[in-house]
Design a protein around this motif. Sequence first.
Motif, PDB file in Angstrom:
ATOM      1  N   LEU A 184      -0.521  -7.263  -8.007  1.00 53.50           N
ATOM      2  CA  LEU A 184      -0.994  -5.954  -7.673  1.00 53.50           C
ATOM      3  C   LEU A 184       0.511  -4.960  -7.601  1.00 53.50           C
ATOM      4  CD1 LEU A 184      -3.441  -5.799  -5.162  1.00 53.50           C
ATOM      5  CD2 LEU A 184      -3.440  -5.696  -7.029  1.00 53.50           C
ATOM      6  N   GLU A 185       1.686  -5.948  -7.632  1.00 49.03           N
ATOM      7  CA  GLU A 185       2.986  -5.197  -7.737  1.00 49.03           C
ATOM      8  C   GLU A 185       3.434  -5.146  -9.433  1.00 49.03           C
ATOM      9  OE1 GLU A 185       6.364  -8.206  -5.587  1.00 49.03           O
ATOM     10  OE2 GLU A 185       5.323  -7.179  -3.876  1.00 49.03           O
ATOM     11  N   ARG A 186       2.960  -5.730 -10.180  1.00 46.78           N
ATOM     12  CA  ARG A 186       3.346  -5.632 -11.328  1.00 46.78           C
ATOM     13  C   ARG A 186       2.433  -4.233 -11.539  1.00 46.78           C
ATOM     14  NH1 ARG A 186       1.020 -11.267 -12.426  1.00 46.78           N
ATOM     15  NH2 ARG A 186       2.157 -12.496 -12.097  1.00 46.78           N
ATOM     16  N   TRP A 191      -2.673   4.870  -5.811  1.00 50.38           N
ATOM     17  CA  TRP A 191      -3.784   4.540  -4.177  1.00 50.38           C
ATOM     18  C   TRP A 191      -3.831   5.812  -3.057  1.00 50.38           C
ATOM     19  CZ3 TRP A 191      -2.406  -1.153  -2.596  1.00 50.38           C
ATOM     20  CH2 TRP A 191      -2.470  -1.969  -3.885  1.00 50.38           C
ATOM     21  N   ARG A 192      -4.800   6.443  -2.414  1.00 51.71           N
ATOM     22  CA  ARG A 192      -4.347   7.344  -1.790  1.00 51.71           C
ATOM     23  C   ARG A 192      -5.468   6.200  -0.414  1.00 51.71           C
ATOM     24  NH1 ARG A 192      -4.053  12.749  -4.310  1.00 51.71           N
ATOM     25  NH2 ARG A 192      -3.581  11.764  -6.258  1.00 51.71           N
ATOM     26  N   ASP A 193      -6.677   5.885  -0.522  1.00 51.58           N
ATOM     27  CA  ASP A 193      -7.078   5.459   0.785  1.00 51.58           C
ATOM     28  C   ASP A 193      -7.775   3.615   1.088  1.00 51.58           C
ATOM     29  OD1 ASP A 193      -8.221   5.987   3.328  1.00 51.58           O
ATOM     30  OD2 ASP A 193     -10.498   6.922   2.262  1.00 51.58           O
ATOM     31  N   TYR A 194      -7.693   3.449   2.295  1.00 45.36           N
ATOM     32  CA  TYR A 194      -8.084   2.067   2.271  1.00 45.36           C
ATOM     33  C   TYR A 194      -8.686   1.895   3.338  1.00 45.36           C
ATOM     34  CZ  TYR A 194      -5.286   2.141   6.781  1.00 45.36           C
ATOM     35  OH  TYR A 194      -5.111   2.360   7.786  1.00 45.36           O
ATOM     36  N   GLY A 195      -9.534   0.493   3.487  1.00 44.35           N
ATOM     37  CA  GLY A 195     -10.469   0.331   4.457  1.00 44.35           C
ATOM     38  C   GLY A 195     -10.203  -1.415   4.642  1.00 44.35           C
ATOM     39  N   ILE A 196     -10.118  -1.508   6.156  1.00 40.39           N
ATOM     40  CA  ILE A 196     -10.332  -2.467   6.645  1.00 40.39           C
ATOM     41  C   ILE A 196     -11.529  -3.149   7.583  1.00 40.39           C
ATOM     42  CG2 ILE A 196      -9.593  -4.162   8.182  1.00 40.39           C
ATOM     43  CD1 ILE A 196      -6.637  -2.903   7.644  1.00 40.39           C
ATOM     44  N   SER A 197     -12.123  -4.363   7.267  1.00 32.82           N
ATOM     45  CA  SER A 197     -13.381  -4.639   7.731  1.00 32.82           C
ATOM     46  C   SER A 197     -12.958  -6.343   8.005  1.00 32.82           C
ATOM     47  CB  SER A 197     -14.404  -5.513   6.494  1.00 32.82           C
ATOM     48  OG  SER A 197     -14.851  -3.616   6.235  1.00 32.82           O
ATOM     49  N   ALA A 247      -9.336  -3.215   1.493  1.00 31.39           N
ATOM     50  CA  ALA A 247      -9.883  -2.691   0.298  1.00 31.39           C
ATOM     51  C   ALA A 247      -9.267  -1.387  -0.262  1.00 31.39           C
ATOM     52  CB  ALA A 247     -11.426  -2.134   0.379  1.00 31.39           C
ATOM     53  N   VAL A 248      -8.490  -1.139  -1.603  1.00 34.82           N
ATOM     54  CA  VAL A 248      -7.989   0.320  -1.744  1.00 34.82           C
ATOM     55  C   VAL A 248      -8.538   0.617  -2.486  1.00 34.82           C
ATOM     56  CG1 VAL A 248      -5.625  -0.873  -1.412  1.00 34.82           C
ATOM     57  CG2 VAL A 248      -6.675  -0.942  -3.118  1.00 34.82           C
ATOM     58  N   PHE A 249      -8.114   2.126  -2.538  1.00 37.09           N
ATOM     59  CA  PHE A 249      -9.229   2.898  -3.150  1.00 37.09           C
ATOM     60  C   PHE A 249      -8.734   3.832  -4.201  1.00 37.09           C
ATOM     61  CE2 PHE A 249     -11.751   1.533   0.686  1.00 37.09           C
ATOM     62  CZ  PHE A 249     -13.029   1.764  -0.154  1.00 37.09           C
ATOM     63  N   ARG A 250      -9.148   4.501  -4.915  1.00 31.74           N
ATOM     64  CA  ARG A 250      -8.132   5.477  -5.360  1.00 31.74           C
ATOM     65  C   ARG A 250      -9.042   6.702  -4.939  1.00 31.74           C
ATOM     66  NH1 ARG A 250      -7.107   4.942 -11.804  1.00 31.74           N
ATOM     67  NH2 ARG A 250      -6.106   3.386 -10.556  1.00 31.74           N
ATOM     68  N   ARG A 251     -10.024   7.281  -5.197  1.00 28.72           N
ATOM     69  CA  ARG A 251     -10.291   8.565  -4.375  1.00 28.72           C
ATOM     70  C   ARG A 251     -11.457   7.697  -3.364  1.00 28.72           C
ATOM     71  NH1 ARG A 251     -11.177   8.367  -9.749  1.00 28.72           N
ATOM     72  NH2 ARG A 251      -9.910  10.394 -10.653  1.00 28.72           N
ATOM     73  N   THR A 252     -11.508   8.818  -1.657  1.00 28.29           N
ATOM     74  CA  THR A 252     -12.056   8.302  -0.883  1.00 28.29           C
ATOM     75  C   THR A 252     -13.245   7.565  -1.453  1.00 28.29           C
ATOM     76  OG1 THR A 252     -10.645   9.721   0.498  1.00 28.29           O
ATOM     77  CG2 THR A 252     -12.611   8.540   1.916  1.00 28.29           C
ATOM     78  N   ALA A 253     -14.446   8.462  -2.038  1.00 26.14           N
ATOM     79  CA  ALA A 253     -15.646   8.513  -2.364  1.00 26.14           C
ATOM     80  C   ALA A 253     -15.999   7.737  -3.470  1.00 26.14           C
ATOM     81  CB  ALA A 253     -16.078   9.516  -1.796  1.00 26.14           C
ATOM     82  N   GLU A 254     -15.502   6.353  -4.019  1.00 22.19           N
ATOM     83  CA  GLU A 254     -15.595   5.572  -4.601  1.00 22.19           C
ATOM     84  C   GLU A 254     -15.363   3.921  -3.918  1.00 22.19           C
ATOM     85  OE1 GLU A 254     -12.069   5.223  -7.507  1.00 22.19           O
ATOM     86  OE2 GLU A 254     -13.115   6.850  -7.531  1.00 22.19           O
ATOM     87  N   TYR A 298       0.951  -1.118   0.082  1.00 19.79           N
ATOM     88  CA  TYR A 298       0.456   0.142   0.051  1.00 19.79           C
ATOM     89  C   TYR A 298       1.202   1.383  -0.098  1.00 19.79           C
ATOM     90  CZ  TYR A 298      -3.226   3.687   1.797  1.00 19.79           C
ATOM     91  OH  TYR A 298      -4.221   4.871   1.880  1.00 19.79           O
ATOM     92  N   GLY A 299       2.096   1.704   0.931  1.00 21.54           N
ATOM     93  CA  GLY A 299       2.649   2.403   1.052  1.00 21.54           C
ATOM     94  C   GLY A 299       3.266   2.682  -0.511  1.00 21.54           C
ATOM     95  N   ARG A 300       4.067   1.255  -1.065  1.00 18.06           N
ATOM     96  CA  ARG A 300       4.416   1.433  -2.677  1.00 18.06           C
ATOM     97  C   ARG A 300       3.735   2.281  -3.262  1.00 18.06           C
ATOM     98  NH1 ARG A 300       7.328  -4.032  -3.092  1.00 18.06           N
ATOM     99  NH2 ARG A 300       5.212  -4.457  -2.115  1.00 18.06           N
ATOM    100  N   MET A 301       2.866   1.580  -3.099  1.00 14.92           N
ATOM    101  CA  MET A 301       1.391   2.351  -4.134  1.00 14.92           C
ATOM    102  C   MET A 301       1.127   3.657  -3.703  1.00 14.92           C
ATOM    103  SD  MET A 301       1.316   0.218  -6.540  1.00 14.92           S
ATOM    104  CE  MET A 301      -0.202  -0.655  -7.202  1.00 14.92           C
ATOM    105  N   VAL A 302       1.185   3.966  -2.919  1.00 21.19           N
ATOM    106  CA  VAL A 302       0.903   5.720  -2.673  1.00 21.19           C
ATOM    107  C   VAL A 302       1.792   6.281  -2.920  1.00 21.19           C
ATOM    108  CG1 VAL A 302      -0.131   7.261  -0.440  1.00 21.19           C
ATOM    109  CG2 VAL A 302      -0.934   4.905  -0.476  1.00 21.19           C
ATOM    110  N   ALA A 303       3.605   5.744  -2.507  1.00 23.60           N
ATOM    111  CA  ALA A 303       3.799   6.862  -3.511  1.00 23.60           C
ATOM    112  C   ALA A 303       4.439   7.023  -5.081  1.00 23.60           C
ATOM    113  CB  ALA A 303       5.885   5.577  -2.499  1.00 23.60           C
ATOM    114  N   ALA A 304       3.797   6.044  -5.143  1.00 23.60           N
ATOM    115  CA  ALA A 304       4.326   6.477  -6.826  1.00 23.60           C
ATOM    116  C   ALA A 304       2.550   6.792  -7.506  1.00 23.60           C
ATOM    117  CB  ALA A 304       3.611   4.151  -7.620  1.00 23.60           C
ATOM    118  N   GLY A 305       1.446   7.305  -6.920  1.00 26.65           N
ATOM    119  CA  GLY A 305       0.899   8.009  -6.516  1.00 26.65           C
ATOM    120  C   GLY A 305      -0.763   7.401  -7.251  1.00 26.65           C
TER     121      GLY A 305
END
Length: 110
Positions: free
Chosen positions: A101-103, A37-43, A52-59, A28-35
Motif C-alpha cells: 500500500l505504501e507504493r 483515504w478518508r475513513d476507516y472501520g475496524i472489526s 477497512a479503509v474507504f475513499r468515501r464513507t458510504a462505499e 493511514y495518516g500518510r494516506m489521508v494527508a495524501a488525499g
Amino acid sequence: MSSVTPFPGRPSTVAFHRTELSLILSLYGRMVAAGEWRDYGISHLKDLAVFAVFRRTAEHPLYRIEKRPKLRNRQGQYAVIGPEGQILKRGNDLRAVLRVLERKLIRVVE
C-alpha cells in the motif's frame, strides 16, 4: 471461593495489538494527508480482525487489512485485500505486507 468471569460464555475474538495498530494508523495518516483515504472501520470477529479503509464513507472498502492468526503457520496471518477481493500481499510480517500500500504514495513529481 469461585472465580467469576466478566463475560461468561462470550466467545473470544481476534484483535489487533497496539503495535500492529500503530503501524496501520501510521500508514493511514500518510494516506489521508495524501488525499487518498478518508475513513476507516475496524472489526474484531471470532476468526479475524479487519481494518477497512474507504475513499468515501458510504462505499465499499478500498482495501482491507486482515489478521487471521490461524493462518500463521501457512500463508501468513496478515493480508491486504483489494477492492475486488483479490489478495494483494500476504505474510507474517505486517510491515512487509503493508509495503504494497505504501507504493501507492510514490508519485512522479514534474
